[in-house]
Design an enzyme around this catalytic site. Structure first.
Site, mmCIF file in Angstrom:
data_model
loop_
_atom_site.group_PDB
_atom_site.id
_atom_site.type_symbol
_atom_site.label_atom_id
_atom_site.label_comp_id
_atom_site.label_asym_id
_atom_site.label_seq_id
_atom_site.Cartn_x
_atom_site.Cartn_y
_atom_site.Cartn_z
ATOM 1 N N ARG A 79 0.859 -1.192 0.000
ATOM 2 C CA ARG A 79 0.000 0.000 0.000
ATOM 3 C C ARG A 79 0.893 1.239 0.000
ATOM 4 O O ARG A 79 1.663 1.454 0.930
ATOM 5 C CB ARG A 79 -0.899 0.008 1.241
ATOM 6 C CG ARG A 79 -1.673 1.304 1.346
ATOM 7 C CD ARG A 79 -2.555 1.429 2.589
ATOM 8 N NE ARG A 79 -3.153 2.748 2.568
ATOM 9 C CZ ARG A 79 -3.184 3.600 3.573
ATOM 10 N NH1 ARG A 79 -2.670 3.277 4.757
ATOM 11 N NH2 ARG A 79 -3.725 4.790 3.417
ATOM 12 N N HIS A 123 -2.985 10.968 0.496
ATOM 13 C CA HIS A 123 -2.448 10.766 1.847
ATOM 14 C C HIS A 123 -1.912 12.125 2.320
ATOM 15 O O HIS A 123 -0.721 12.289 2.582
ATOM 16 C CB HIS A 123 -1.380 9.678 1.842
ATOM 17 C CG HIS A 123 -1.155 9.035 3.187
ATOM 18 N ND1 HIS A 123 -1.261 7.689 3.422
ATOM 19 C CD2 HIS A 123 -0.821 9.576 4.397
ATOM 20 C CE1 HIS A 123 -0.988 7.419 4.697
ATOM 21 N NE2 HIS A 123 -0.722 8.562 5.316
ATOM 22 N N GLU A 168 -7.356 8.562 6.161
ATOM 23 C CA GLU A 168 -7.684 9.178 7.453
ATOM 24 C C GLU A 168 -8.231 10.597 7.344
ATOM 25 O O GLU A 168 -7.633 11.553 7.868
ATOM 26 C CB GLU A 168 -6.451 9.161 8.367
ATOM 27 C CG GLU A 168 -5.954 7.759 8.655
ATOM 28 C CD GLU A 168 -4.841 7.723 9.710
ATOM 29 O OE1 GLU A 168 -4.323 8.791 10.082
ATOM 30 O OE2 GLU A 168 -4.515 6.617 10.173
ATOM 31 N N ASN A 301 -7.226 1.694 9.801
ATOM 32 C CA ASN A 301 -5.931 2.018 10.409
ATOM 33 C C ASN A 301 -6.137 2.020 11.918
ATOM 34 O O ASN A 301 -6.960 2.788 12.431
ATOM 35 C CB ASN A 301 -5.451 3.418 9.985
ATOM 36 C CG ASN A 301 -5.134 3.520 8.494
ATOM 37 O OD1 ASN A 301 -5.256 2.546 7.755
ATOM 38 N ND2 ASN A 301 -4.728 4.700 8.057
ATOM 39 N N TYR A 303 -4.156 2.114 15.700
ATOM 40 C CA TYR A 303 -2.946 2.269 16.512
ATOM 41 C C TYR A 303 -3.204 2.023 17.999
ATOM 42 O O TYR A 303 -2.452 1.310 18.645
ATOM 43 C CB TYR A 303 -2.310 3.652 16.280
ATOM 44 C CG TYR A 303 -1.666 3.706 14.911
ATOM 45 C CD1 TYR A 303 -0.379 3.219 14.717
ATOM 46 C CD2 TYR A 303 -2.366 4.158 13.803
ATOM 47 C CE1 TYR A 303 0.204 3.197 13.455
ATOM 48 C CE2 TYR A 303 -1.791 4.141 12.530
ATOM 49 C CZ TYR A 303 -0.509 3.657 12.361
ATOM 50 O OH TYR A 303 0.061 3.619 11.119
ATOM 51 N N GLU A 366 -3.299 0.009 8.023
ATOM 52 C CA GLU A 366 -2.153 0.443 8.838
ATOM 53 C C GLU A 366 -2.286 -0.109 10.243
ATOM 54 O O GLU A 366 -3.378 -0.110 10.808
ATOM 55 C CB GLU A 366 -2.075 1.980 8.984
ATOM 56 C CG GLU A 366 -1.625 2.717 7.756
ATOM 57 C CD GLU A 366 -1.517 4.227 7.983
ATOM 58 O OE1 GLU A 366 -1.214 4.654 9.121
ATOM 59 O OE2 GLU A 366 -1.735 4.963 7.016
HETATM 60 C C1 FCB Z 1 -1.174 7.442 10.535
HETATM 61 C C2 FCB Z 1 -0.806 7.982 9.174
HETATM 62 C C3 FCB Z 1 0.522 7.499 8.672
HETATM 63 C C4 FCB Z 1 1.559 7.442 9.773
HETATM 64 C C5 FCB Z 1 1.027 6.692 10.969
HETATM 65 C C6 FCB Z 1 2.010 6.557 12.091
HETATM 66 O O1 FCB Z 1 -2.098 8.277 11.142
HETATM 67 O O2 FCB Z 1 -1.791 7.638 8.232
HETATM 68 O O3 FCB Z 1 0.918 8.321 7.602
HETATM 69 O O4 FCB Z 1 1.970 8.713 10.088
HETATM 70 O O5 FCB Z 1 -0.126 7.335 11.440
#
Ligand code: FCB
Length: 453
Positions: A79, A123, A168, A301, A303, A366
């Site tokens: 990607r 992006h 995002e 995505n 985290y 992500e």
């Molecule tokens: C996300 C972004 C990516 C990167 C990660 C750590 O929010 O999409 O570009 O910065 O965080």
């Protein structure tokens, strides 16, 4: 000894993710125009280490080496994003042949190695000229984005299997238009609905452009987070009813504003909090039908979960009724982000239940972590191990997930944090551009090699 990670089903796709401005460099080469990130990163005090993406990982010149690394890793998907200002330097007009040629070379190099390209169209690196006309606050930007998507898909549509329109949009809105921490660096924008709606409309127009190519699968990559009500001490146990209400509001904003219109064809209740103008002049008849055309994949995505509480005064950042609270009781990454693997399972099950019957297959577009520079990165291996187990248990619970892309292949330029945060499976020495695979690279390679094809 811990049990090995249960096998993923045959056909599950393993990948890595990157984004143009974070790796390419060559920002003034071959006719590329300036983006809002060029402007922003060159302003004083915007980036924590004073760096810019002018060179980044020099991927524009070293892409062949990076594709070779991916082939060695054994991934089936890459990607990456296309930089709009390489294709249309001022965000309008005919495609720049040299810009197209770069992505042509990249796509061909991937296909030669049996790696499927998954292309993100936006992006965050909006052409500066488009921002000068108002950026996503301007309805014209959606139409321009649709035309840009047409140009890119006309060039690459015969070889690209999966397209993600936006990356995002929530983060672009929150950090770029409310907090001023990302380009375009605007803080305290009062009327946010246009920035929301025109991104979604741009998605819809771009999706329609891409779909003209038979076999194209189209989606969007959203940032999602389980929202946890927590008290001032950062624990869920001390959350009050007011904190629960604040968390409910934050969930609408972060998780639903950019998903309900796509999957349900309407904005969620609560959208009024983002509108300081005439909402009817923004959301025109027919727009929601364009936005809600069925998706083939939903990019997720993930985290970490987000701790939210009620601000003591009742009013938090941007005049909104919540405040962010650091979660306590979890290990953190080098970035200070809590490591909560089970949050991925929780999130996927939530999406599965919330959008029952209309949720497209999910791609994890992500997931990753920043740690120190060492190539012996047991912490990253533990992060991957934990998150892949959580992903597997979500799939066991019935969530249809087809792919996982680790963020990121390489250490790269992490937006407002410059080069200070290293997310890579591959270490990059920015002085020499030497790439050195970390222990996590070998770990991920072994996992992929053991997985059924
Ligand atoms: C996300 C972004 C990516 C990167 C990660 C750590 O929010 O999409 O570009 O910065 O965080």
């Amino acid at each position: 000894m811990t049990e090995p990670i249960p096998q993923f089903p045959a056909g599950f796709r393993w990948g890595v993710a990157t984004a143009a401005y974070q790796i390419e460099g060559a920002t003034a080469e071959d006719g590329r125009g300036p983006s809002i990130w060029d402007t922003f990163s060159h302003q004083p005090d915007r980036i924590s280490d004073g760096s810019t993406g002018d060179v980044a990982c020099d991927h524009y010149h070293r892409y062949a080496q990076d594709v070779a690394l991916m082939a060695d890793l054994g991934v089936g998907v890459y990607r990456f994003s296309v930089a709009w200002p390489r294709i249309q330097p001022t965000g309008t007009g005919p495609a720049n042949p040299k810009g197209i040629a770069f992505y042509d070379r990249l796509v061909d190099a991937l296909l030669e190695r049996g790696i499927a390209p998954a292309v993100t169209l936006f992006h965050w690196d909006l052409p500066q000229a488009v921002q000068d006309d108002g950026g996503w606050a301007n309805r014209d930007t959606a139409a321009r984005f649709g035309e840009y998507a047409e140009a890119v898909s006309d060039a690459l549509g015969d070889r690209v299997a999966v397209w993600l329109t936006l990356n995002e949009p929530y983060v672009h809105l929150a950090l770029g238009y409310v907090l001023g921490m990302h380009a375009p660096g605007l803080a305290g924008t009062r009327d946010l609905l246009p920035v929301v709606h025109h991104q979604l409309l741009g998605h819809g127009l771009a999706a329609a452009a891409v779909r003209r190519h038979p076999g194209a699968r189209v989606g969007i990559a959203n940032n999602y987070t389980p929202v946890w009500a927590v008290g001032p001490d950062g624990t869920r146990g001390s959350a009050t009813d007011d904190d629960e209400v604040a968390a409910f509001v934050y969930d609408v904003l972060h998780n639903r504003v950019f998903t309900d219109p796509l999957l349900l064809g309407r904005y969620p209740d609560g959208i009024e909090m983002l509108s300081a103008g005439d909402a009817d002049a923004t959301v025109l008849d027919g727009d929601l039908a364009v936005i809600a055309a069925p998706l083939d994949v939903l990019g997720v995505n993930y985290y970490n979960p987000t701790g939210i509480g009620a601000p003591p005064s009742g009013v938090g950042v941007g005049g909104l009724p919540f405040e962010l609270r650091q979660l306590t009781g979890y290990p953190v990454t080098g970035y200070g982000w809590p490591v909560v693997p089970d949050g991925l399972r929780e999130l996927l099950v939530l999406l599965h239940e919330r959008y029952a019957g209309v949720l497209p297959p999910i791609w994890i577009t992500e997931n990753g972590c920043a740690y120190g520079g060492s190539t012996v990165d047991d912490d990253r291996i533990a992060f991957l191990d934990g998150h892949l187990r959580a992903l597997r248990s979500a799939m066991d619970a019935g969530v249809d997930v087809q792919a996982y892309c680790y963020w990121s292949l390489l250490d790269n330029w992490e937006w407002a944090d410059g080069f200070s945060q290293r997310f890579g499976l591959v270490h990059v020495d920015y002085a020499t551009q030497a790439r050195t695979p970390r222990a996590s690279f070998a770990w991920y390679r072994d996992l992929i090699a053991r997985s059924p094809r």
